[in-house]
Scaffold this motif. Sequence first.
Motif, PDB file in Angstrom:
ATOM      1  N   UNK A 224       0.998  -1.171  -0.045  1.00 59.15           N
ATOM      2  CA  UNK A 224       0.131   0.090  -0.039  1.00 59.15           C
ATOM      3  C   UNK A 224       0.879   1.061   0.058  1.00 59.15           C
ATOM      4  N   UNK A 225       1.295   1.468  -1.249  1.00 61.39           N
ATOM      5  CA  UNK A 225       2.536   2.726  -1.093  1.00 61.39           C
ATOM      6  C   UNK A 225       1.853   4.034  -1.209  1.00 61.39           C
ATOM      7  N   UNK A 226       0.504   4.271  -1.001  1.00 62.53           N
ATOM      8  CA  UNK A 226       0.028   5.473  -1.434  1.00 62.53           C
ATOM      9  C   UNK A 226       0.225   6.285   0.017  1.00 62.53           C
ATOM     10  N   UNK A 227       0.906   7.383   0.029  1.00 66.94           N
ATOM     11  CA  UNK A 227       1.040   8.457   1.230  1.00 66.94           C
ATOM     12  C   UNK A 227      -0.002   8.774   1.893  1.00 66.94           C
ATOM     13  N   UNK A 228      -1.242   8.654   1.354  1.00 62.61           N
ATOM     14  CA  UNK A 228      -2.597   8.927   2.083  1.00 62.61           C
ATOM     15  C   UNK A 228      -2.796   8.103   3.149  1.00 62.61           C
ATOM     16  N   UNK A 229      -2.336   6.894   3.001  1.00 63.32           N
ATOM     17  CA  UNK A 229      -2.822   5.764   4.254  1.00 63.32           C
ATOM     18  C   UNK A 229      -1.855   6.074   5.433  1.00 63.32           C
TER      19      UNK A 229
ATOM     20  N   UNK B 137      10.654   2.543  -6.338  1.00 63.69           N
ATOM     21  CA  UNK B 137      11.229   3.868  -6.778  1.00 63.69           C
ATOM     22  C   UNK B 137      10.916   4.570  -5.899  1.00 63.69           C
ATOM     23  N   UNK B 138       9.800   4.772  -5.183  1.00 63.06           N
ATOM     24  CA  UNK B 138       9.267   5.586  -4.267  1.00 63.06           C
ATOM     25  C   UNK B 138      10.028   5.603  -3.075  1.00 63.06           C
ATOM     26  N   UNK B 139      10.660   4.691  -2.676  1.00 60.51           N
ATOM     27  CA  UNK B 139      11.680   4.420  -1.655  1.00 60.51           C
ATOM     28  C   UNK B 139      13.060   4.782  -1.800  1.00 60.51           C
ATOM     29  N   UNK B 140      13.579   4.610  -3.190  1.00 60.38           N
ATOM     30  CA  UNK B 140      14.942   4.541  -3.293  1.00 60.38           C
ATOM     31  C   UNK B 140      15.310   5.983  -3.979  1.00 60.38           C
ATOM     32  N   UNK B 141      14.410   6.411  -4.927  1.00 57.59           N
ATOM     33  CA  UNK B 141      14.780   7.656  -5.641  1.00 57.59           C
ATOM     34  C   UNK B 141      14.117   8.740  -4.770  1.00 57.59           C
ATOM     35  N   UNK B 142      15.167   9.306  -4.021  1.00 54.97           N
ATOM     36  CA  UNK B 142      14.775  10.610  -3.206  1.00 54.97           C
ATOM     37  C   UNK B 142      15.174  11.817  -3.993  1.00 54.97           C
ATOM     38  N   UNK B 143      14.870  12.821  -3.169  1.00 54.68           N
ATOM     39  CA  UNK B 143      14.722  14.228  -3.655  1.00 54.68           C
ATOM     40  C   UNK B 143      16.405  14.635  -4.252  1.00 54.68           C
ATOM     41  N   UNK B 144      17.370  13.950  -3.695  1.00 51.12           N
ATOM     42  CA  UNK B 144      18.704  14.216  -4.078  1.00 51.12           C
ATOM     43  C   UNK B 144      19.097  13.944  -5.299  1.00 51.12           C
TER      44      UNK B 144
END
Length: 233
Positions: free
Chosen positions: A86-91, A200-207
């Motif tokens: 459940x990768x949705x941030x809203x959860x 990708x949402x966990x590994x690819x950060x803002x950096x």
Amino acid sequence: MDNCFQGYLTGGVSSDPSGSITAPDVKLNLGGEFIKESSATTFLRQRGYGWLLEVEDDDPEDNKPLLEELDIDLKDIYYKIRCVLMPMPSLGFNRQVVRDNPDFWGPLAVVLFFSMISLYGQFKVVSWIITIWIFGSLTIFLLARVLGGEVAYGQVLGVIGYSLLPLIVIAPVLLVVGSFEVVSTLIKLFGVFWAAYSAASLLVGEEFKTKKPLLIYPIFLLYIYFLSLYTGV
């Protein structure tokens, strides 16, 4: 004269005619109770071998449960599985725990389970999936470091392993709709996008800034290859 000699015998010599020497009574104080030592124990102590009779106290650290000894936290693994599925941030899940607190046994269990459902009589697939997991994660790790990311190999290994869960979820669905080519293709694409997005949402950060596609694309290709090992394409 005879009386004096008899008096000498009775007064100066022990009445025991055998000539044996009685061992002294040696007692140990153990917890307030005195325990009489045997002659063998006394002999060993007198010869300096008393250390052979010492008994070490049980160390509380040696009585840990097996899961604790192996550093397996089932609650932590279950929480990470929910974060991936459940990768949705809203959860409201703290999904960064999958990356920031990596473990080995959870991803390994997911990879092995994915390997088992991919068998279909071809046992070599298991070794292939584990190999792709290890070296595919290494490739993503090296690429992330080259692009300037601050990530460890253990973190990448854990995230890639856990993110195979969406492919496991769609596996029984594919068995049902396998005869419908269009529906089957859509479900496969959905599963790959789901897995790639979770990783990708966990590994690819803002950096990574504008370099995100350079890392997202190989992650997407990695899960396409995983799916091809399952489907046999």
